[in-house]
Design an enzyme around this catalytic site. Sequence first.
Site, PDB file in Angstrom:
ATOM      1  CG  HIS A  58      59.822  34.957  27.027  1.00  0.00           C
ATOM      2  ND1 HIS A  58      60.925  34.404  26.408  1.00  0.00           N
ATOM      3  CD2 HIS A  58      59.597  36.146  26.396  1.00  0.00           C
ATOM      4  CE1 HIS A  58      61.350  35.226  25.480  1.00  0.00           C
ATOM      5  NE2 HIS A  58      60.572  36.291  25.439  1.00  0.00           N
ATOM      6  CE  LYS A  73      24.627  49.206  41.319  1.00  0.00           C
ATOM      7  NZ  LYS A  73      24.342  48.466  40.093  1.00  0.00           N
ATOM      8  N   GLY A 125      28.232  47.332  38.427  1.00  0.00           N
ATOM      9  CA  GLY A 125      29.571  47.479  39.025  1.00  0.00           C
ATOM     10  C   GLY A 125      30.686  47.345  38.002  1.00  0.00           C
ATOM     11  NE  ARG A 126      28.919  42.080  34.861  1.00  0.00           N
ATOM     12  CZ  ARG A 126      27.970  41.802  35.748  1.00  0.00           C
ATOM     13  NH1 ARG A 126      28.187  42.015  37.042  1.00  0.00           N
ATOM     14  NH2 ARG A 126      26.806  41.312  35.372  1.00  0.00           N
ATOM     15  CE  LYS A 160      29.002  39.328  46.852  1.00  0.00           C
ATOM     16  NZ  LYS A 160      28.190  40.440  46.382  1.00  0.00           N
ATOM     17  CD  GLU A 220      30.522  40.107  38.852  1.00  0.00           C
ATOM     18  OE1 GLU A 220      30.399  41.331  38.642  1.00  0.00           O
ATOM     19  OE2 GLU A 220      30.981  39.662  39.906  1.00  0.00           O
ATOM     20  CD  GLU A 252      34.996  40.575  49.727  1.00  0.00           C
ATOM     21  OE1 GLU A 252      33.921  41.198  49.893  1.00  0.00           O
ATOM     22  OE2 GLU A 252      35.077  39.514  49.083  1.00  0.00           O
TER      23      GLU A 252
HETATM   24  O1  F6P Z   1      31.332  40.283  42.856  1.00  0.00           O
HETATM   25  C1  F6P Z   1      30.027  40.719  43.016  1.00  0.00           C
HETATM   26  C2  F6P Z   1      29.926  42.224  43.020  1.00  0.00           C
HETATM   27  O2  F6P Z   1      28.636  42.545  43.307  1.00  0.00           O
HETATM   28  C3  F6P Z   1      30.379  42.871  41.703  1.00  0.00           C
HETATM   29  O3  F6P Z   1      29.415  42.820  40.728  1.00  0.00           O
HETATM   30  C4  F6P Z   1      30.728  44.239  42.165  1.00  0.00           C
HETATM   31  O4  F6P Z   1      31.486  44.932  41.215  1.00  0.00           O
HETATM   32  C5  F6P Z   1      31.472  43.927  43.429  1.00  0.00           C
HETATM   33  O5  F6P Z   1      30.770  42.825  43.999  1.00  0.00           O
HETATM   34  C6  F6P Z   1      31.582  45.050  44.421  1.00  0.00           C
HETATM   35  O6  F6P Z   1      30.317  45.510  44.795  1.00  0.00           O
HETATM   36  P1  F6P Z   1      30.129  46.904  45.504  1.00  0.00           P
HETATM   37  O7  F6P Z   1      30.589  47.962  44.571  1.00  0.00           O
HETATM   38  O8  F6P Z   1      28.675  46.993  45.821  1.00  0.00           O
HETATM   39  O9  F6P Z   1      30.979  46.894  46.751  1.00  0.00           O
END
Ligand code: F6P
Length: 547
Positions: free
Chosen positions: A383, A206, A266-267, A511, A352, A212
Amino acid sequence: MNSDVTTTPAWKSLQEQRDRFDSISLRELFDSEPNRVDELTVAAGDLVVDLSKQRVDSAVMRALLDLAEQTGVARARAAMLSGEHINVTEDRAVLHTALRLPRDSELVVDGVEVVAQVHAVLDRMGEFTDRVRSGAWRGATGEKITTVVNIGIGGSDLGPAMATRALRRFCDGPQVRFVSNVDPADLTAALADLDPATTVFVVASKTFSTLETLSNATAARRWLVDALGEDAVAAHFVAVSTDTDRVRAFGIDPAHMFEFWDWVGGRYSVGSAIGLSVMCAIGRERFGQFLAGMHAIDTHFATAEPDRNAPLLAGLIGVWNASLLGYRSRAVVPYSQDLGRLPAYLQQLTMESNGKSVRADGTAVSCPTGEVFWGEPGTNGQHAFFQLLHQGTEVVPVDFLGFARAGEGQDLPARDGDVTMQQLLLANMFAQAKVLAFGRDAGEVRGDGTAEELVAHKVMPGDRPSTTILAPELTPSVLGQIIAFYEHQTFVQGVVWGIDSFDQWGVELGKAQATALQAVLAGDATPDTGDASTDRLITTYRTLRDG
Ligand code: F6P
């Protein structure tokens, strides 16, 4: 509206009911309420939601519906659906429901008609998907694409990864893989047997600033360029984002970018362009059915009477369990191996969203909020952790999800008689819910001829609440319905607790600290991070690293 739920009359009433509930068993409730199952079973789209094994009675349900009224759930719902900026800390609308509105609907938000925008992107996604699936989209060396690798994390990974697995029997396009973790093992394992010439990367973010994702995307780009040269990037990288400038700066042509908007959290984004990898896997028509399934539950949530409104009732019962009965976690147990990633997906969606200690107005909450979600598919979970669910000191409400039919070609005869494996699977689900609710007392255990010294061990306490969600079959539409059912529960709970379910400030500091610490790890100066534990961990790390 009152933002402190604990000051409402309905809350006071619920506190009184809670004290009463200490001495009422589910057996007694089933005996004293003959219409209980009818009243507490609600249909929403294709989902049949049986809430009758929750520790509620008609008085509690009335008080919970009063609570919804006194905390303004209906007004908040209307505000969300019309595009008001209900995400107050980020001053944004919350409009994942607009992603699944039919093409002929209209919704103007902040002066912009959003439905046309949504469908324009869906059309572009469909064209791209058709080209990849048909082989018209060629890699830099002219080869057909056989693999799509989605690089993203959080909402830019969990939704598409969960949905692709859930719908794997419908996947008739290129194989789709997911890389999320900055752990280098994730990317290297995903790429190990791939050919750059036949691989397309979907960089899904987003913000297009997530450490990452950008690290993995940069490494993937190096892998591609090393094999095919810089010019190959255009045919092998597409982006999904809200930020065109950052996509361009990364080196992806905005013509190969699929847009979404800051009003999609995002979620809550699997129905947006973030679902591109799902669409590649199952095709645009089935992706349309997935969106239609979500829309069916959006409509149900918006229009069903409160006492027949499945997400409203399930969300309210979650509040009752977590905030009043003290049941702090909820296990999600899908009796479907295909739904194996649903618990992880729901962890982000719910935790979240509602894992907050202050309300939207910045004041401290005055009751426990945010259920801890976890789970694994049944029967495997039986199990593993079910012993604790049945006899442990912690009561964990369970959501059981099951399907009347296995997918076409998925069912097999069971070992015995005429039973199928799907029937065996469902029999297990029904049995677990039954035993959790009704248990087995000492008299019944003795009645089986159990040796006296084992009676205490074999007593099953019962009164362990659960909800059973049953649907005909796990199809794209039904998956969409399940997702929307949980999204709206999460929303209801956020409103009742008075919190902003759409921000996530709690993840920011970690972060920033990781960014600061990465240089310390790479250097060799004596660490001075501000705390002795972290300093020692860094020196220990260096010793271990250097062997
Ligand atoms: O974990 C924090 C967050 O901002 C989430 O809300 C989001 O889904 C994720 O990181 C990834 O963010 P982006 O889509 O901006 O890479």
